[in-house]
Design an enzyme around this catalytic site. Structure first.
Site, mmCIF file in Angstrom:
data_model
loop_
_atom_site.group_PDB
_atom_site.id
_atom_site.type_symbol
_atom_site.label_atom_id
_atom_site.label_comp_id
_atom_site.label_asym_id
_atom_site.label_seq_id
_atom_site.Cartn_x
_atom_site.Cartn_y
_atom_site.Cartn_z
ATOM 1 N N SER A 91 35.595 13.543 -4.373
ATOM 2 C CA SER A 91 36.690 14.281 -3.730
ATOM 3 C C SER A 91 37.758 14.789 -4.695
ATOM 4 O O SER A 91 38.564 15.633 -4.306
ATOM 5 C CB SER A 91 37.384 13.392 -2.703
ATOM 6 O OG SER A 91 36.828 13.565 -1.441
ATOM 7 N N VAL A 287 35.331 8.904 -3.841
ATOM 8 C CA VAL A 287 34.605 7.708 -3.415
ATOM 9 C C VAL A 287 33.719 7.085 -4.492
ATOM 10 O O VAL A 287 33.216 5.986 -4.289
ATOM 11 C CB VAL A 287 33.728 7.904 -2.163
ATOM 12 C CG1 VAL A 287 34.545 8.025 -0.918
ATOM 13 C CG2 VAL A 287 32.764 9.035 -2.329
#
Ligand code: GLN
Length: 346
Positions: A91, A287
């Site tokens: 991300s 993540v």
């Protein structure tokens, strides 16, 4: 008082007044070096959190890996631990793709199509799209990020991907490579992202093949970086858009300001408010276990440790960044009384 316009945006009536800049300086080289080393020693044995496994390839990460790098805007680097262990950016790419799109399309062009507010919901929320009539509110979670990726200039998905790879490489100051294993693993398991892209298409928010958008988005998430790359990428945003290692301008100073304000509000998923309260810096996490935190005018902290909390943020990365924000005096909201100046500045 600012008044809401009919489209709900603030009308601040500041015209074209020049935006002055006021930041500060990092402590001296030796102090930064010793604080980075202390952060590493303090958290290296912490075991809390779990490695992400919803993308099967991420489960193969070494849970013990722990790297920290501080990059100064003068190009000095301060690494500690496994600072050069590589991992997929995930991300965190959203921040830099957003900056590239703002550079290409301009503040208002992007602002009209993707909001800048926190959804308060998980990064892969579908409800957040439905609650806002299909208008993606937040470019730092998957719906807004895929809408942003779709805006990258290029006649084909392959051209868009090349724009993203070369743009993120300019932020890092070196050519970034795709982790084919992570990319393929996510492509086999990203049904939810495909659903989000299809939903955006149904609301007329993306105008190209949603599966191609998912493909380019998944590639951008699968670029390999280390903590040093994250720190340099962040330091480019801290340095008015000029990469402190290559001295190349990547984006404008205004785009850095816009990107960092979005990160401050939204970069740590649904924990963004708590993060700003505790750490006081714009940041973005991924993540795979990376976090980049940016101190405008000073530099950036890149961390890597794959054990995550329930929002998907690296536990040791958050702790090390919180420690360094305090010891290096980075919290944007901290001040000392004028009458006490000269005393200990934290
Ligand atoms: N590629 C991941 C996904 O879309 C990125 C998520 C993240 O880092 N939070 O699910």
């Amino acid at each position: 008082m600012s008044t809401p316009t009919s489209d709900g945006k603030m009308d601040l009536d500041v015209g074209n007044v020049e935006q002055a800049v006021s930041t500060g300086a990092l402590p001296g080289w030796d102090d930064v070096e010793s604080h980075v080393g202390a952060a590493y020693e303090r958290y290296r044995s912490h075991q809390a959190g779990v490695v992400a496994d919803y993308i099967p390839a991420l489960a193969e990460a070494d849970p013990e890996a722990f790297g920290i790098t501080v990059a100064e805007v003068n190009g000095e680097l301060h690494p500690a631990g496994t600072a050069s262990a590589v991992f997929s950016i995930q991300s965190i790419a959203k921040a830099f793709v957003y900056a590239l799109v703002c550079e290409a399309l301009g503040h208002d062009g992007v602002r009209d199509r993707v909001g800048v507010n926190n959804t308060g919901l998980a990064f892969n929320s579908v409800i957040a799209i439905e609650l806002n009539d299909g208008h993606p509110m937040n470019p730092m979670v998957n719906a807004g990020a895929m809408a942003t990726t779709a805006m990258i200039p290029g006649a084909t998905a392959a051209e868009q991907w090349e724009q993203i790879r070369s743009g993120l490489s300019r932020f890092a100051g070196r050519q970034l490579e795709l982790d084919g294993g992570v990319y393929r693993s996510e492509m086999l398991t990203n049904q939810r992202n495909r659903a989000i892209a299809a939903l955006l298409e149904s609301y007329g928010r993306i105008h190209i093949d949603p599966l191609e958008v998912v493909d380019v988005y998944t590639r951008q998430c699968s670029l390999l970086v280390d903590s040093r790359d994250l720190a340099v990428m962040g330091a480019t945003l801290a340095d008015g858009g000029v990469n402190p290692l290559t001295q190349q301008r990547v984006v404008s100073a205004g785009v850095c300001r816009d990107t960092l304000s979005v990160l401050a509000a939204t970069g740590m998923y649904e924990r963004s408010g708590e993060w700003l309260f505790e750490i006081g810096l714009p940041a973005k996490s991924g993540v795979a276990g990376g976090i980049v935190a940016v101190a405008p005018g000073k530099g950036a902290i890149g961390t890597y440790s794959p054990r995550l909390d329930s929002a998907g943020n690296s536990v040791r990365g958050q702790r090390a960044t919180a420690y360094l924000s305090r010891t290096l005096g980075l919290n944007l909201f901290a001040s000392n009384a004028y009458s006490e100046q000269g005393s200990d500045q934290q």
